[in-house]
Design an enzyme around this catalytic site. Structure first.
Site: not given
Length: 368
Positions: A185, A292
Site C-alpha cells: 500500500e 488484501e
C-alpha cells in the site's frame, strides 16, 4: 527457413525465461510453489486469511485452530503472517516473536498450506510506529537506502529476517517457502514508506536493495517477492509507477477494500483494476493475487458470492490467491471472516464449496 527457426527459438527462450522466480537459486520447493500457483490460477484461486491460525474472535494461541476451520472444517489455503514483531522491541520480545512465528509457518507448511508475509515495519529512525504521524514520523526511506544514515542499521534488521527465514524447516527438513510482501500500500500516505514520504527513485532503491541483500548477500532462497499497491490506480502505467522492475518481483497484487463495500460497491471498478494486475502478470510470467480485501464485520451476508467471487471471476483473470484481513480477538466489529453462527456463514459455505476456490484441504503437493 532460418528466420522461422530463429523466431521459434526466440519464442521458446522467452517462454523459458518467463514463469520462474527472480531468485535463480530458489529452493526446489520455492520453485515448485511458484509453478503450482501459476498452474492452479488457470482455474482456481486460493483463499487466504490474515493471522488465521494465530488468533481469532475470542481466542488466541490454540493449536490447529482458525475461525475459518471452525466454519468449514479446513484452514485457509493461504495464511497471512507479519514481521512487525521482529524489530523495535526488546531483544527477548523479538526472540519470542520469531520463535512463535517460526512454529506457525512450519506448521502451515507441514499441513500443506502456504504462508504470505506482510511487514508492518515500525519506523526505524523515529517514533510513530509503522503509520505516518505528522510532526512525529521521519521519512525513513531516504535514511535506509544505500548512502543513507541508517543504512547499516537496516542491513542489521534484514540480517535478522534472513536468519529467521533460513532457520525455518518442515518435518521433511526443507526450508519453508513463503511469499514476502514488504512495503505494501505504498501508493497511499498512511505508512511511512508511502508515496508522499519518499520519491519514486528512493522507493525503487529500497525495494531493490531489500530483495538483493536478502537474496544475494544473505543467502535467502525460500522467498517469493510480492509487489502490492492499494487501489489508487486506474491504468497500468499508474499501477507500475513505483514498480522496481521484473527482475525484482515474483508476484503483482492489489489491496482493495474501498471498492469492495467499505466506501461503496464499485465492482466494475474493482474488477477492472484487478484485471490490470492479472493482465500484466500473464504478459510478464508473474503470479497475480488479490493481496488484501474484505468487508469489516461482513454486514452484507451475501458478500462472499455476490461481491468477492463475482469480482474475482470476471473478465478471465488468473489470480493465485485472495486474502481477507484478520479477525481481532476482542473487538466486536473488527473481523473479516465468519465464525460459527455469523449470518454470512451460509453464503461463505457456498463460496467454500465452489470448485473455483481452494482451501488448505484442497491443496495436494503444492511444494512438489
Amino acid at each position: 527457413m532460418y528466420r522461422y527457426t530463429l523466431l521459434l527459438l526466440c519464442t521458446f527462450l522467452l517462454a523459458v525465461a518467463h514463469g520462474q522466480p527472480v531468485d535463480k537459486r530458489a529452493t526446489p520447493e520455492t520453485k515448485a510453489l511458484f509453478r503450482n500457483l501459476m498452474r492452479l490460477s488457470e482455474n482456481h484461486t486460493l483463499f487466504g486469511h490474515q493471522h488465521a491460525t494465530e488468533y481469532g474472535r475470542g481466542w488466541a494461541g490454540d493449536a490447529d485452530r482458525s475461525d475459518v476451520k471452525s466454519v468449514t472444517g479446513s484452514h485457509p489455503a493461504i495464511i497471512g503472517v507479519d514481521l512487525s514483531g521482529f524489530s523495535g522491541h526488546a531483544a527477548d520480545v523479538v526472540a519470542k516473536n520469531k520463535a512463535d512465528l517460526k512454529k506457525n509457518v512450519e506448521d502451515t507448511y507441514n499441513r500443506g498450506g502456504v504462508t504470505t508475509i506482510a511487514w508492518h515495519f515500525n519506523n526505524p529512525v523515529s517514533a510513530g510506529g509503522f503509520y505516518w504521524k505528522d510532526s512525529v514520523s521521519k521519512p525513513a526511506v531516504k535514511y535506509l537506502i544505500p548512502g543513507g544514515a541508517a543504512h547499516e542499521q537496516y542491513k542489521g534488521i534484514l540480517k535478522g529476517i534472513a536468519d529467521w527465514a533460513n532457520s525455518t524447516r518442515g518435518k521433511d527438513g526443507k526450508q519453508v517457502p513463503m511469499i514476502f510482501r514488504p512495503y505494501h500500500e505504498f501508493d497511499g500516505g498512511w505508512f511511512w514508506w508511502g508515496a508522499p514520504h519518499c520519491t519514486r527513485e528512493e522507493f525503487v532503491s529500497l525495494w531493490r536493495f531489500t530483495v538483493g541483500y536478502l537474496r544475494d548477500s544473505l543467502g535467502v532462497h525460500n522467498l517469493l517477492y510480492a509487489f502490492s499497491p492499494d487501489n489508487r490506480f486506474n491504468t497500468e502505467a499508474e499501477f507500475l509507477d513505483r514498480y522496481p522492475g521484473d527482475e525484482w518481483v515474483d508476484m503483482v497484487g492489489m489491496d482493495n477494500y474501498g471498492d469492495m463495500g467499505r466506501d461503496g460497491y464499485r465492482l466494475d471498478v474493482a474488477s477492472r483494476k484487478l484485471k490490470i494486475v492479472s493482465d500484466y502478470a500473464q504478459r510478464k510470467g508473474k503470479l497475480a493475487a488479490f493481496t488484501e480485501t474484505g468487508l469489516e464485520s461482513i454486514p452484507n451476508t451475501n458478500w462472499w458470492n455476490d461481491v468477492l467471487l463475482k469480482v474475482m471471476r470476471a473478465d478471465g483473470k488468473r489470480l493465485s490467491y485472495v486474502l481477507v484481513w484478520r479477525n481481532d480477538r476482542t473487538s466486536p466489529t473488527h473481523y473479516y471472516a465468519p465464525v460459527p453462527g455469523h449470518p454470512s456463514v451460509p453464503d461463505f459455505m457456498k463460496f467454500y464449496n465452489d470448485p473455483y476456490t481452494l482451501f488448505e484441504k484442497d491443496l495436494k503437493g503444492i511444494y512438489k
